[in-house]
Each structure stands twice: as structure tokens, then as C-alpha cells.
Design a protein around this motif. Sequence first.
Motif, short mmCIF file in Angstrom:
data_model
loop_
_atom_site.label_atom_id
_atom_site.label_comp_id
_atom_site.label_asym_id
_atom_site.label_seq_id
_atom_site.Cartn_x
_atom_site.Cartn_y
_atom_site.Cartn_z
N THR A 127 63.34 19.71 2.62
CA THR A 127 62.38 19.74 3.49
C THR A 127 61.96 18.32 3.85
N PRO A 128 62.57 18.04 5.26
CA PRO A 128 62.17 16.74 5.45
C PRO A 128 60.73 16.02 5.62
N GLU A 129 60.45 15.06 5.49
CA GLU A 129 59.17 14.53 5.65
C GLU A 129 59.11 13.74 6.87
N GLY A 130 57.78 13.40 7.47
CA GLY A 130 57.51 12.62 8.43
C GLY A 130 57.59 13.38 9.79
N PRO A 131 57.62 12.81 10.93
CA PRO A 131 57.70 13.66 12.23
C PRO A 131 58.91 14.37 12.54
N ARG A 132 58.97 15.52 13.07
CA ARG A 132 59.99 16.42 13.57
C ARG A 132 61.13 15.57 13.91
N SER A 133 62.53 15.65 13.69
CA SER A 133 63.42 14.88 14.56
C SER A 133 64.72 15.83 14.42
N HIS A 134 65.80 15.26 15.19
CA HIS A 134 67.12 15.97 15.37
C HIS A 134 67.95 15.11 14.54
N LEU A 135 67.58 14.19 13.77
CA LEU A 135 68.58 13.30 12.98
C LEU A 135 69.33 14.27 11.88
N SER A 136 70.56 13.84 11.43
CA SER A 136 71.20 14.56 10.62
C SER A 136 70.79 14.30 9.38
N ARG A 137 71.10 15.24 8.49
CA ARG A 137 70.56 15.30 6.88
C ARG A 137 71.02 13.82 6.33
N THR A 138 72.34 13.26 6.51
CA THR A 138 72.71 12.09 5.83
C THR A 138 71.85 10.88 6.60
N ALA A 139 71.36 11.01 8.01
CA ALA A 139 70.62 10.09 8.50
C ALA A 139 69.30 9.93 7.88
N MET A 140 68.79 11.03 7.56
CA MET A 140 67.30 11.13 7.23
C MET A 140 67.21 10.75 5.43
N LEU A 141 68.46 10.86 4.90
CA LEU A 141 68.62 10.69 3.64
C LEU A 141 68.60 8.74 3.33
N ALA A 142 69.41 8.39 4.38
CA ALA A 142 69.53 7.06 4.57
C ALA A 142 68.20 6.25 4.97
N LEU A 143 67.32 7.04 5.53
CA LEU A 143 65.98 6.40 6.02
C LEU A 143 65.08 6.51 4.94
N ALA A 144 65.02 7.49 4.12
CA ALA A 144 64.43 7.62 2.78
C ALA A 144 64.57 6.51 2.03
N VAL A 145 66.09 6.31 1.70
CA VAL A 145 66.31 5.13 0.65
C VAL A 145 65.74 3.76 1.38
N THR A 146 66.15 3.65 2.69
CA THR A 146 65.55 2.38 3.15
C THR A 146 64.03 2.12 3.08
N ILE A 147 63.41 2.92 3.26
CA ILE A 147 61.70 3.05 2.95
C ILE A 147 61.51 2.62 1.42
N HIS A 148 62.51 3.04 0.66
CA HIS A 148 62.28 2.89 -0.76
C HIS A 148 62.78 1.52 -0.99
N ASN A 149 63.77 0.77 -0.48
CA ASN A 149 64.53 -0.48 -0.77
C ASN A 149 63.62 -1.50 -0.18
N LEU A 150 63.03 -1.33 0.92
CA LEU A 150 62.33 -2.45 1.77
C LEU A 150 61.52 -3.24 0.92
N PRO A 151 60.51 -2.56 -0.16
CA PRO A 151 59.51 -3.38 -0.79
C PRO A 151 60.12 -4.14 -1.90
N GLU A 152 61.42 -3.75 -2.35
CA GLU A 152 62.23 -4.43 -3.46
C GLU A 152 62.68 -6.03 -2.65
N GLY A 153 63.35 -5.60 -1.62
CA GLY A 153 63.58 -6.91 -0.76
C GLY A 153 62.61 -8.06 -0.56
N MET A 154 61.61 -7.23 -0.14
CA MET A 154 60.22 -8.24 0.29
C MET A 154 59.75 -8.68 -1.05
N ALA A 155 59.56 -8.33 -2.23
CA ALA A 155 59.26 -8.77 -3.53
C ALA A 155 60.17 -9.97 -3.81
N VAL A 156 61.51 -9.85 -3.83
CA VAL A 156 62.22 -10.90 -3.82
C VAL A 156 62.23 -12.24 -3.08
#
Length: 258
Positions: free
Chosen positions: A98-127
Motif C-alpha cells: 500500500t503506497p503512502e502519501g498522495p495518490r499518483s500514477h508513479l511506478s512501484r519502482t519509482a515509489m520505492l526509490a522515493l521512500a528511500v530518498t526520504i529515508h536517506n536525506l536526513p543522513e546526508g544532512m547530518a554529515v
Amino acid sequence: MAFIIGLLIPLLGTMLGSAFVFLMKDEMSPRVQKSLLGFASGVMVAASVWSLLIPAMEMESDAGKWSVMPAAVGFLLGIGFLLLLDELTPHLHIGTETPEGPRSHLSRTAMLALAVTIHNLPEGMAVGVVFAGADNGAAGLSITSALAVSIGIAIQNIPEGAIISMPMRAAGNSKWRSFAIGSLSGAVEPVGGLAVVLLASLMTPALPYLLAFAAGAMFYVVVEELIPEASEGKHSNFSTIGFAVGFVLMMVLDVVMG
């Protein structure tokens, strides 16, 4: 030059972990996955406390009892920022349908990549913000302590890269495609780190807030995503052990190299 290397080290960790897909013969064991999720949680919590929140308060030590305020405000803003990103970005977590966030027509792979991007952004900010603090001579921060954070994030990015690439391979993607997506998931870290470095150079008085902001953002990822995934179902004790190992490793790295 040191900060450029420091920003790239976590990305190398992600790429190394993603390369495990070439050795993969089957799905990742639930025990291994939960151990790795716990390990990543432990590293992020320890880095947030020792490398971000404590230095943020030490920078404001002249304020006495009120030295905690920039850390408190920045921490809450970091939580709020990630919460907003989570709500506004369509994304799909690994292992869910089940996707999270607003409804979209993005592919499953694209939404997986966005989830990981959200996850990794704070780590880059911390460094990035720790290197910015070291460059500004902030109390409790040095180039070696900044490198400790970078190395710690890179170490926990190794299992994270594997957690991303291996399930994608199990889902039917080619090994090279799984490796590429896993590796690119870490590309946001040096970008986010560089953005924070530039922002801190323009707004030096805001540095304590930025340190705590990165800590809040990382805590959001741990509480919202990593710990729930690591604790559900069987074998949650493996995630607890992984958390303890990750926390102690990051704590030791920060103290020894700081």
C-alpha cells in the motif's frame, strides 16, 4: 577537500551494500534483515545524540539553562520537516503493498526509490551539518569527529543498500538494475549534505538549530520506519541486538575519533 570526501563516504557504503545483490542466491533472511534494520537504527540514534544534539547544546553553553532551546526547537523542526515530506510525497516502503502519501500514477519502482530518498536525506544532512560545524570551529566538533559521523553512516548504509537491492532482485528485477537503484538511493546524501554546508556557511548563527534539525529528521526515520519494520512479526530480538551493536559502535567511533 576533507568535507567532499566525507560527503561521499556514505554513498560508497550504500554502493557496497547494494553490490551484495551480485552474491545473492535467495531472498534475504528475515533474521538478517531485522538485525540490519536494528543496526541502522542504533547508529542513527547514537549519531543524533553524540554528534548532533550534544554539540548543539554545547555551542549555546553561554546561555546557561536555556542552552537547550536551540536543540529543542531544531529537533522539533526536523521531525516536522520529515513528517511533511512523508505526507506530500507518494512513496512505497519495501515489503508493503500500500503506497503512502498522495495518490499518483508513479511506478512501484519509482515509489520505492522515493521512500528511500526520504529515508536517506536526513543522513546526508547530518554529515553535512557536522562538517559545517567543524569548519566553523563549533564546540565539540572537529574534522575527525565529522569523519566519524561520515564513517558511521557509511557503515550502516552497507546493510541499508543490501536491504534495498536484494528485495528488488527477489521481486524480479535484474541484478544490475537492483544494484543501480540501490546505489542511486544513496545519491541524495551528498546532495543533502552539500546543501546544508552551503546553508550553514550563510547562516552561521543557525548552526545549533541545523544540528538539532538533522537529529530530529533522523529520529523521525528511526521511529516512523526502521523500528516498526524491525519489531513486527517474529525474530524482533535480532533487531534489538542489532540496535545495541549499532549504537555502541557509533558511540565509540564518535568518542574515540572526536
